[in-house]
Every structure is written in C-alpha cells, then in structure tokens.
Design a protein around this motif. Sequence first.
Motif, mmCIF file in Angstrom:
data_model
loop_
_atom_site.group_PDB
_atom_site.id
_atom_site.type_symbol
_atom_site.label_atom_id
_atom_site.label_comp_id
_atom_site.label_asym_id
_atom_site.label_seq_id
_atom_site.Cartn_x
_atom_site.Cartn_y
_atom_site.Cartn_z
ATOM 1 N N LYS A 62 17.713 5.693 15.477
ATOM 2 C CA LYS A 62 16.595 5.492 14.555
ATOM 3 C C LYS A 62 15.320 5.143 15.321
ATOM 4 N N LEU A 63 15.460 4.398 16.396
ATOM 5 C CA LEU A 63 14.295 3.996 17.196
ATOM 6 C C LEU A 63 13.670 5.182 17.933
ATOM 7 N N ILE A 64 14.493 6.179 18.277
ATOM 8 C CA ILE A 64 13.964 7.389 18.926
ATOM 9 C C ILE A 64 12.918 8.039 18.021
ATOM 10 N N ASP A 65 13.224 8.114 16.733
ATOM 11 C CA ASP A 65 12.269 8.683 15.779
ATOM 12 C C ASP A 65 11.039 7.798 15.602
ATOM 13 N N VAL A 66 11.262 6.506 15.416
ATOM 14 C CA VAL A 66 10.157 5.571 15.174
ATOM 15 C C VAL A 66 9.157 5.569 16.330
ATOM 16 N N TYR A 67 9.677 5.537 17.566
ATOM 17 C CA TYR A 67 8.812 5.411 18.737
ATOM 18 C C TYR A 67 8.588 6.725 19.483
ATOM 19 N N GLN A 68 9.123 7.827 18.959
ATOM 20 C CA GLN A 68 8.962 9.156 19.571
ATOM 21 C C GLN A 68 9.361 9.125 21.049
ATOM 22 N N VAL A 69 10.612 8.838 21.279
ATOM 23 C CA VAL A 69 11.137 8.711 22.639
ATOM 24 C C VAL A 69 11.651 10.055 23.132
ATOM 25 N N GLY A 70 11.242 10.432 24.348
ATOM 26 C CA GLY A 70 11.758 11.617 25.015
ATOM 27 C C GLY A 70 12.771 11.195 26.065
ATOM 28 N N PRO A 86 20.586 12.851 33.729
ATOM 29 C CA PRO A 86 20.779 12.950 35.174
ATOM 30 C C PRO A 86 20.994 14.405 35.580
ATOM 31 N N GLY A 87 20.471 14.772 36.733
ATOM 32 C CA GLY A 87 20.608 16.127 37.225
ATOM 33 C C GLY A 87 19.430 17.020 36.870
ATOM 34 N N THR A 88 18.576 16.566 35.938
ATOM 35 C CA THR A 88 17.387 17.337 35.571
ATOM 36 C C THR A 88 16.491 17.470 36.789
ATOM 37 N N GLU A 89 16.024 18.666 37.043
ATOM 38 C CA GLU A 89 15.145 18.903 38.190
ATOM 39 C C GLU A 89 13.760 18.316 37.935
ATOM 40 N N MET A 90 13.453 17.285 38.659
ATOM 41 C CA MET A 90 12.133 16.656 38.578
ATOM 42 C C MET A 90 11.667 16.452 40.014
ATOM 43 N N PRO A 91 10.534 17.011 40.384
ATOM 44 C CA PRO A 91 10.064 16.828 41.761
ATOM 45 C C PRO A 91 9.931 15.346 42.092
ATOM 46 N N PRO A 92 10.352 14.890 43.220
ATOM 47 C CA PRO A 92 10.768 15.660 44.382
ATOM 48 C C PRO A 92 12.267 15.949 44.439
ATOM 49 N N ALA A 93 13.078 15.368 43.521
ATOM 50 C CA ALA A 93 14.523 15.578 43.580
ATOM 51 C C ALA A 93 15.102 15.451 42.165
ATOM 52 N N PRO A 94 16.328 15.927 41.962
ATOM 53 C CA PRO A 94 16.958 15.783 40.651
ATOM 54 C C PRO A 94 17.107 14.300 40.275
ATOM 55 N N LEU A 95 17.044 14.036 38.976
ATOM 56 C CA LEU A 95 17.193 12.662 38.493
ATOM 57 C C LEU A 95 18.597 12.147 38.766
ATOM 58 N N LYS A 96 18.685 10.864 39.127
ATOM 59 C CA LYS A 96 19.994 10.236 39.346
ATOM 60 C C LYS A 96 20.452 9.469 38.112
ATOM 61 N N ASP A 97 19.499 8.987 37.312
ATOM 62 C CA ASP A 97 19.795 8.226 36.097
ATOM 63 C C ASP A 97 19.153 8.910 34.896
ATOM 64 N N TRP A 98 19.462 8.401 33.713
ATOM 65 C CA TRP A 98 18.768 8.817 32.505
ATOM 66 C C TRP A 98 17.341 8.306 32.587
ATOM 67 N N VAL A 99 16.396 9.064 32.045
ATOM 68 C CA VAL A 99 14.992 8.658 31.996
ATOM 69 C C VAL A 99 14.507 8.827 30.561
ATOM 70 N N ALA A 100 13.781 7.816 30.069
ATOM 71 C CA ALA A 100 13.205 7.890 28.728
ATOM 72 C C ALA A 100 11.745 7.464 28.791
ATOM 73 N N GLY A 101 10.924 8.084 27.956
ATOM 74 C CA GLY A 101 9.515 7.734 27.856
ATOM 75 C C GLY A 101 9.084 7.773 26.406
ATOM 76 N N VAL A 102 8.039 7.036 26.093
ATOM 77 C CA VAL A 102 7.586 6.898 24.707
ATOM 78 C C VAL A 102 6.332 7.723 24.455
ATOM 79 N N GLY A 103 6.302 8.396 23.311
ATOM 80 C CA GLY A 103 5.113 9.117 22.876
ATOM 81 C C GLY A 103 5.071 10.548 23.364
ATOM 82 N N ILE A 104 4.021 11.230 22.947
ATOM 83 C CA ILE A 104 3.890 12.657 23.221
ATOM 84 C C ILE A 104 3.792 12.957 24.720
ATOM 85 N N HIS A 105 3.250 12.035 25.498
ATOM 86 C CA HIS A 105 3.128 12.237 26.944
ATOM 87 C C HIS A 105 4.186 11.459 27.720
ATOM 88 N N CYS A 106 5.189 10.939 27.011
ATOM 89 C CA CYS A 106 6.297 10.187 27.615
ATOM 90 C C CYS A 106 5.803 9.124 28.601
#
Length: 158
Positions: A89-97, A101-121
């Motif tokens: 429910k909080l994901i919807d309220v706060y627009q969490v992205g 893990p493993g998602t390609e993000m420069p400079p290396a793949p993510l090792k943990d889960w990553v979350a950010g708030v809002g349209i620009h995370c």
Amino acid sequence: MKTIKVKTSELTGAALDWAVMKLDPMCDGLEWLFDSDSGYFFGVCDNDDVEKMKCILLPHKLSLKDRITYRRKGLDFYSPSTNWNYAGKLIDVYQVGISCPGTEMPPAPLKDWVAGVGIHCRHCMTGSTALIAICRAIVASKIGDTVEVPEQLVGVKS
C-alpha cells in the motif's frame, strides 16, 4: 521513552517498522505506547466507538498462544519491513520505484534491492530485501538521513 538517532540506511527490523509507522496513513490517529512489562509497543485509538488496542509492534516476541489471543481481539501485527500487505500500500502512496539485484546499473550490476521515491526515484536506499529497501526509501524521503527511534527497538528483528 528514550530515543536514539540511527542512520536511515542502517534501519532494520522493529526500528525500521517504527520509522515507517510514523509516516503510514493507515497508522494515522494511533498513539503508540510502550508496555515495559511485556516489552511491546501498542497502537492505541482513543475513539470511543472502537476497541482501544488496534495494533502491536514487535510480534516476534509473542508466543503462538499470545499471537492467537491478540488476533482474536482484532489486534494487527504491524511490520511493513516483512509484510507486503503493509508495504504494498505504501508503494502506491509514496510512488516507490524498485530495482532488483542483478539489474545493470553503471558502473556495475546491483548487489542489493534498490528503491526510490517519486517520479525521479529520489532518496534511493538499498536493502537485502525489496521490503527493506522500500521502507528505507520512504523514511529517507520524508524524515531524512537519520531518524530517532525508541532505544528498545534498535537491533530487534520484526
């Protein structure tokens, strides 16, 4: 109740749940009281039309018998860092992205889960689980890099 400052990026367990509870619209109107005899925090509603105790924090300390007793009384165990029913429910309220893990993000793949708030995370936070990352990101976006939590909750699993 004595509080201590904890970095949002290091919040876990019951301390993280406490910080999220302060921002959760579902907990609005609850006053949280510490029962020193049991070591539990209870969310209490002062509305005369409803039963007084509504929520409990620190369910891991409860025996199965106590959990059943509290459930029968209509008490809910609040733990968004381990329960999708709350965090979802909080994901919807706060627009969490969320990124896994493993998602390609420069400079290396993510090792943990990553979350950010809002349209620009913004206020990105990591966690060993998606729920922990989500909760930390929400707290960081609304409270900041440090948060005050009751000292009884620091280091306590939820």
